[in-house]
Motif scaffolding. Sequence first.
Motif, PDB file in Angstrom:
ATOM      1  N   MET A 158       0.156 -12.249   7.440  1.00 54.76           N
ATOM      2  CA  MET A 158       0.201 -10.794   7.457  1.00 54.76           C
ATOM      3  C   MET A 158       0.452 -10.266   6.047  1.00 54.76           C
ATOM      4  N   LEU A 159       0.003  -9.055   5.860  1.00 60.17           N
ATOM      5  CA  LEU A 159       0.114  -8.431   4.543  1.00 60.17           C
ATOM      6  C   LEU A 159       0.848  -7.100   4.647  1.00 60.17           C
ATOM      7  N   PRO A 160       2.112  -7.129   5.020  1.00 59.71           N
ATOM      8  CA  PRO A 160       2.830  -5.878   5.288  1.00 59.71           C
ATOM      9  C   PRO A 160       3.080  -5.008   4.062  1.00 59.71           C
ATOM     10  N   LEU A 161       3.010  -5.565   2.865  1.00 54.18           N
ATOM     11  CA  LEU A 161       3.300  -4.783   1.670  1.00 54.18           C
ATOM     12  C   LEU A 161       2.134  -3.914   1.213  1.00 54.18           C
ATOM     13  N   LEU A 162       0.942  -4.215   1.706  1.00 54.87           N
ATOM     14  CA  LEU A 162      -0.224  -3.421   1.328  1.00 54.87           C
ATOM     15  C   LEU A 162      -0.348  -2.195   2.225  1.00 54.87           C
ATOM     16  N   THR A 163      -0.628  -1.070   1.614  1.00 58.02           N
ATOM     17  CA  THR A 163      -0.944   0.110   2.415  1.00 58.02           C
ATOM     18  C   THR A 163      -2.296  -0.110   3.065  1.00 58.02           C
ATOM     19  N   ASP A 164      -2.608   0.671   4.072  1.00 53.69           N
ATOM     20  CA  ASP A 164      -3.901   0.554   4.733  1.00 53.69           C
ATOM     21  C   ASP A 164      -5.035   0.736   3.726  1.00 53.69           C
ATOM     22  N   GLU A 165      -4.906   1.726   2.867  1.00 49.49           N
ATOM     23  CA  GLU A 165      -5.961   2.007   1.889  1.00 49.49           C
ATOM     24  C   GLU A 165      -6.136   0.849   0.907  1.00 49.49           C
ATOM     25  N   LEU A 166      -5.037   0.269   0.435  1.00 44.91           N
ATOM     26  CA  LEU A 166      -5.143  -0.882  -0.475  1.00 44.91           C
ATOM     27  C   LEU A 166      -5.762  -2.089   0.225  1.00 44.91           C
ATOM     28  N   LEU A 167      -5.424  -2.277   1.480  1.00 48.57           N
ATOM     29  CA  LEU A 167      -6.015  -3.365   2.252  1.00 48.57           C
ATOM     30  C   LEU A 167      -7.524  -3.188   2.372  1.00 48.57           C
ATOM     31  N   LEU A 168      -7.959  -1.982   2.708  1.00 48.46           N
ATOM     32  CA  LEU A 168      -9.389  -1.707   2.829  1.00 48.46           C
ATOM     33  C   LEU A 168     -10.097  -1.869   1.486  1.00 48.46           C
ATOM     34  N   ASP A 169      -9.464  -1.412   0.410  1.00 50.21           N
ATOM     35  CA  ASP A 169     -10.034  -1.585  -0.932  1.00 50.21           C
ATOM     36  C   ASP A 169     -10.159  -3.068  -1.290  1.00 50.21           C
ATOM     37  N   ALA A 170      -9.129  -3.838  -0.962  1.00 50.18           N
ATOM     38  CA  ALA A 170      -9.159  -5.274  -1.247  1.00 50.18           C
ATOM     39  C   ALA A 170     -10.282  -5.945  -0.469  1.00 50.18           C
ATOM     40  N   TYR A 171     -10.478  -5.536   0.780  1.00 46.90           N
ATOM     41  CA  TYR A 171     -11.538  -6.106   1.608  1.00 46.90           C
ATOM     42  C   TYR A 171     -12.913  -5.790   1.021  1.00 46.90           C
ATOM     43  N   ARG A 172     -13.117  -4.518   0.666  1.00 46.51           N
ATOM     44  CA  ARG A 172     -14.400  -4.123   0.070  1.00 46.51           C
ATOM     45  C   ARG A 172     -14.657  -4.886  -1.235  1.00 46.51           C
ATOM     46  N   SER A 173     -13.625  -5.007  -2.042  1.00 43.12           N
ATOM     47  CA  SER A 173     -13.773  -5.723  -3.321  1.00 43.12           C
ATOM     48  C   SER A 173     -14.058  -7.205  -3.096  1.00 43.12           C
ATOM     49  N   ALA A 174     -13.383  -7.798  -2.135  1.00 40.55           N
ATOM     50  CA  ALA A 174     -13.590  -9.220  -1.839  1.00 40.55           C
ATOM     51  C   ALA A 174     -15.017  -9.466  -1.382  1.00 40.55           C
ATOM     52  N   LEU A 175     -15.557  -8.559  -0.566  1.00 38.99           N
ATOM     53  CA  LEU A 175     -16.949  -8.693  -0.140  1.00 38.99           C
ATOM     54  C   LEU A 175     -17.895  -8.552  -1.325  1.00 38.99           C
TER      55      LEU A 175
END
Length: 47
Positions: free
Chosen positions: A1-18
Amino acid sequence: MLPLLTDELLLDAYRSALRMRLDRDFVRMLHSEIRRRKLSVPEDRVI
């Protein structure tokens, strides 16, 4: 789990990883966390 990331940072990280074609396991981990939080998965594609 990644509780320290905000929802927006999580989505940004996902988009960047793709975009950067990072390791599939890492992308899957991000995708799983997005789904766990019941967020809309951006650019959802088969990984």
